[in-house]
Write a protein that holds these residues in place. Structure first.
Motif, mmCIF file in Angstrom:
data_model
loop_
_atom_site.group_PDB
_atom_site.id
_atom_site.type_symbol
_atom_site.label_atom_id
_atom_site.label_comp_id
_atom_site.label_asym_id
_atom_site.label_seq_id
_atom_site.Cartn_x
_atom_site.Cartn_y
_atom_site.Cartn_z
ATOM 1 N N SER A 166 0.466 5.704 -0.133
ATOM 2 C CA SER A 166 -0.449 6.822 0.072
ATOM 3 C C SER A 166 -0.068 7.923 -0.896
ATOM 4 O O SER A 166 1.119 8.139 -1.159
ATOM 5 N N VAL A 167 -1.069 8.610 -1.415
ATOM 6 C CA VAL A 167 -0.818 9.731 -2.320
ATOM 7 C C VAL A 167 -1.638 10.932 -1.874
ATOM 8 O O VAL A 167 -2.676 10.795 -1.246
ATOM 9 N N SER A 168 -1.153 12.112 -2.240
ATOM 10 C CA SER A 168 -1.872 13.336 -1.891
ATOM 11 C C SER A 168 -2.776 13.792 -3.031
ATOM 12 O O SER A 168 -3.535 14.736 -2.864
ATOM 13 N N GLN A 222 -9.651 4.232 -0.940
ATOM 14 C CA GLN A 222 -8.665 3.269 -1.392
ATOM 15 C C GLN A 222 -8.952 2.868 -2.834
ATOM 16 O O GLN A 222 -10.111 2.781 -3.242
ATOM 17 N N SER A 279 -5.833 7.394 0.003
ATOM 18 C CA SER A 279 -5.756 8.848 0.101
ATOM 19 C C SER A 279 -5.154 9.178 1.455
ATOM 20 O O SER A 279 -5.295 8.434 2.418
ATOM 21 N N ARG A 280 -4.487 10.319 1.528
ATOM 22 C CA ARG A 280 -3.973 10.761 2.815
ATOM 23 C C ARG A 280 -5.155 11.323 3.614
ATOM 24 O O ARG A 280 -6.074 11.908 3.048
ATOM 25 N N ARG A 281 -5.105 11.208 4.900
ATOM 26 C CA ARG A 281 -6.205 11.683 5.748
ATOM 27 C C ARG A 281 -6.415 13.191 5.619
ATOM 28 O O ARG A 281 -7.484 13.685 5.889
ATOM 29 N N ASP A 282 -5.388 13.927 5.193
ATOM 30 C CA ASP A 282 -5.521 15.387 5.105
ATOM 31 C C ASP A 282 -5.980 15.851 3.721
ATOM 32 O O ASP A 282 -5.961 17.031 3.431
ATOM 33 N N ASP A 283 -6.394 14.924 2.838
ATOM 34 C CA ASP A 283 -6.882 15.306 1.490
ATOM 35 C C ASP A 283 -8.248 15.965 1.588
ATOM 36 O O ASP A 283 -9.057 15.647 2.390
ATOM 37 N N PHE A 301 -5.167 11.786 -4.810
ATOM 38 C CA PHE A 301 -5.895 10.541 -5.001
ATOM 39 C C PHE A 301 -6.768 10.548 -6.259
ATOM 40 O O PHE A 301 -6.681 9.651 -7.084
ATOM 41 N N CYS A 319 0.838 -1.198 0.000
ATOM 42 C CA CYS A 319 0.000 0.000 0.000
ATOM 43 C C CYS A 319 0.873 1.248 0.000
ATOM 44 O O CYS A 319 1.829 1.353 0.758
ATOM 45 N N VAL A 353 -10.749 7.700 4.644
ATOM 46 C CA VAL A 353 -9.683 7.205 3.778
ATOM 47 C C VAL A 353 -10.306 6.467 2.606
ATOM 48 O O VAL A 353 -11.097 5.550 2.790
#
Length: 142
Positions: A93-95, A123, A138-142, A97, A91, A121
């Motif tokens: 993570s990307v900013s 996926q 996705s990052r949680r801050d997206d 998504f 896995c 999140v």
């Protein structure tokens, strides 16, 4: 108490009958960079670095290897990312998504999307060219 001290991820290995094809995929999709690979003798290896996060070690499959090229799915005979086995993936993570998923689809890569129950999140699941499972969150801050 753990017996190991100062533990960090060194590398993840993937075996392939075409290490160049697999290396090109990871470079194009995730931005891995090829780094110097030590010579291992009678089989090819390519080492890829992801922004000093970890190294992906691609190893040429031996001609006597009897295992299938990739796991694809334990519950489906087809390359269907909605059936990706839970324990057979890496896995990232990307900013970006949404644009990342669009880019995969534009490249003709089959994807399956879902979100965690709390909805925070998102996926996307898909396979590399050898059938190894991949998830991008996705990052949680997206």
């Amino acid at each position: 108490m753990a017996i190991a001290k100062g533990v960090s991820l060194n590398h993840i290995a993937r075996e392939s009958s075409d290490v160049r094809r697999l290396a090109d995929f990871y470079k194009q999709i995730f931005g891995f960079e090829e780094i110097e690979s030590p010579a291992f003798g009678d089989f090819k290896v390519i080492w890829l670095n992801l922004h000093n996060a970890f190294v992906l070690h691609l190893i040429e499959r031996g001609p006597s290897t009897k295992l299938p090229e990739g796991p694809y799915s334990a519950s489906s005979p087809v390359r269907n990312p909605s059936h990706l086995p839970r324990g057979h993936h890496i896995c990232f993570s990307v900013s970006n998504f949404d644009s990342f998923v669009r880019s995969l689809q534009e490249k003709g890569i089959d994807t399956f999307q879902k979100s965690l129950p709390d909805g925070k999140v998102r996926q996307v699941f898909f396979f590399d060219p050898d059938g190894n499972g991949l998830e991008v969150a996705s990052r949680r801050d997206d």
